[in-house]
Design an enzyme around this catalytic site. Structure first.
Site, PDB file in Angstrom:
ATOM      1  CG  HIS A 138      -2.135  -0.892   1.037  1.00  0.00           C
ATOM      2  ND1 HIS A 138      -3.112  -0.660   0.103  1.00  0.00           N
ATOM      3  CD2 HIS A 138      -2.498  -2.029   1.686  1.00  0.00           C
ATOM      4  CE1 HIS A 138      -4.038  -1.614   0.175  1.00  0.00           C
ATOM      5  NE2 HIS A 138      -3.679  -2.460   1.118  1.00  0.00           N
ATOM      6  CG  ASP A 178      -2.291   4.890  -3.287  1.00  0.00           C
ATOM      7  OD1 ASP A 178      -1.336   4.123  -3.489  1.00  0.00           O
ATOM      8  OD2 ASP A 178      -3.263   4.610  -2.565  1.00  0.00           O
TER       9      ASP A 178
END
Length: 388
Positions: free
Chosen positions: A133, A163
């Site tokens: 992540h 991200d």
């Protein structure tokens, strides 16, 4: 100047294989810029766990429901690919190949396709096949280690840095560059490998230059832009809120301490040994008034001071309201498309796509009858026409 279309990418067709995180955000950005984005949702959903009606990363898109675990579903996606300019997928390396929608079959069907791959670790490397992540990706690039106080742990910047900045935006840059190449004479489609670790590392280029030149210390809270300088950071106000100070240049700093009311009480900013004393004085002064009171003091000045607003407060800021930085569509307050274009402005045209809700419409507009065939095929003659 005459305005036309729904953004500079009007007429560009994008297939998005549903996922979560940076892939959908990249596809949203393309959709905001006018691309016709068809999201291929899978039965059971993508796993984000929020009401699709509120998932703003799926605005301006249309959705079809396809089961890629079935041969008919694979055939449907390849039919869409034949009509598309771009495909975006965010699976782990090898998954798209196992499903039958990897680069090889897609480029065989459409040689000018731009095949965009969004991953955290990239397509190769020791960690490529492992889960991850945002926080892990920015951790190993050195970016996370720069953020936070010197006497505390690194501060987590939500998932904006990895991200979206290191991932989504680099994917979009790569897709647009590859699309330009594909559309030139003699050009062809290709694969864009956008890895969050690569993009995040790239974002630190200036800092690496400063580090090499001796202008940056490899530790938190000791540098000009990481909160180490007392005139570049945040300060608590009387009501427990905060003000952000970015008075880097001398003339802006002079305005800052004048409006703060401490210009005759503090040591010079160039005396690094006195930075602790300077920080203490600034902090004490900020605690004498509320955030809104200080906002009024610094309003429209060149002191480079701004209130730290919450997500709910931000749309109401006078500057953002005047610019229309946020907009409301289908009952949802949301960031407006960015950046802005004088001739081909982007707009919020559609609410977040509901999984499978647009299948008939897409089948008609893209001339892909297999989407609505009971068994997913066979393909009609329209599917064999040249890519638009």
């Amino acid at each position: 100047m005459t305005q036309s279309g729904n953004g500079p990418l009007s007429g560009v067709r994008v297939v998005e294989l549903a996922g979560i995180g940076p892939g959908p955000f990249a596809a949203m950005l393309l959709a905001d810029l006018g691309a016709d984005v068809v999201r291929v949702d899978r039965p059971g959903g993508a796993g984000l766990g929020i009401d699709p009606a509120s998932d703003l990363t799926n605005r301006n898109k249309r959705s079809v429901l396809v089961d890629l675990k079935q041969p008919a579903g694979v055939a449907q996606v390849l039919d869409l690919v034949e009509r598309a300019d771009v495909l975006i997928e965010g699976y782990r390396p090898g998954v798209a190949e196992r499903l039958g929608v990897g680069p090889e079959p897609c480029l065989a069907r459409n040689p000018r396709l731009v095949y965009g791959r969004m991953t955290g670790w990239g397509q190769q490397g020791p960690l490529a096949g492992t889960a991850g992540h945002d926080i892990g990706y920015i951790a190993i690039t050195g970016a996370l280690g720069m953020i936070g106080p010197p006497d505390g742990p690194p501060a987590v910047p939500a998932n904006l840095l990895g991200d979206y900045a290191g991932g989504s935006l680099y994917l979009v840059i790569g897709v647009l560059a590859a699309l330009q190449h594909a559309r030139t004479e003699g050009g062809s489609g290709q694969v864009v490998d956008a890895a969050i670790v690569d993009g995040t590392a790239h974002l630190t280029a200036m800092i690496h230059g400063m580090l090499a030149a001796g202008g940056w210390q490899d530790r938190r809270g000791a540098n000009l832009l990481d909160g180490g300088a007392p005139f570049y950071g945040t300060y608590e106000t009387a009501d427990g809120r905060h003000m952000a100070v970015g008075a880097l240049e001398q003339r802006f700093y002079a305005e800052f301490i004048r409006l703060l009311g401490i210009e005759d009480e503090v040591p010079g900013r160039d005396d690094l040994a006195a930075w602790g004393e300077l920080r203490t004085a600034i902090a004490a002064r900020f605690r004498t008034r509320t955030r809104d009171e200080w906002t009024a003091v610094f309003q429209e000045s060149d002191a480079c001071v701004a209130p730290v607003l919450s997500l709910r407060e931000a749309p109401g800021h006078p500057h953002l309201a005047a610019r229309g930085t946020f907009t409301e569509h289908a009952g949802l307050t949301q960031p407006a498309p960015a950046p802005r274009f004088s001739a081909t402005p982007g707009t919020v045209r559609r609410p977040p796509a509901r999984p499978g809700a647009d299948t008939d419409e897409v089948a008609r507009d893209w001339q892909v009858p297999s989407l609505t065939a009971p068994d997913g095929g066979p393909r009609g003659t329209e599917g064999k026409e040249a890519v638009h």
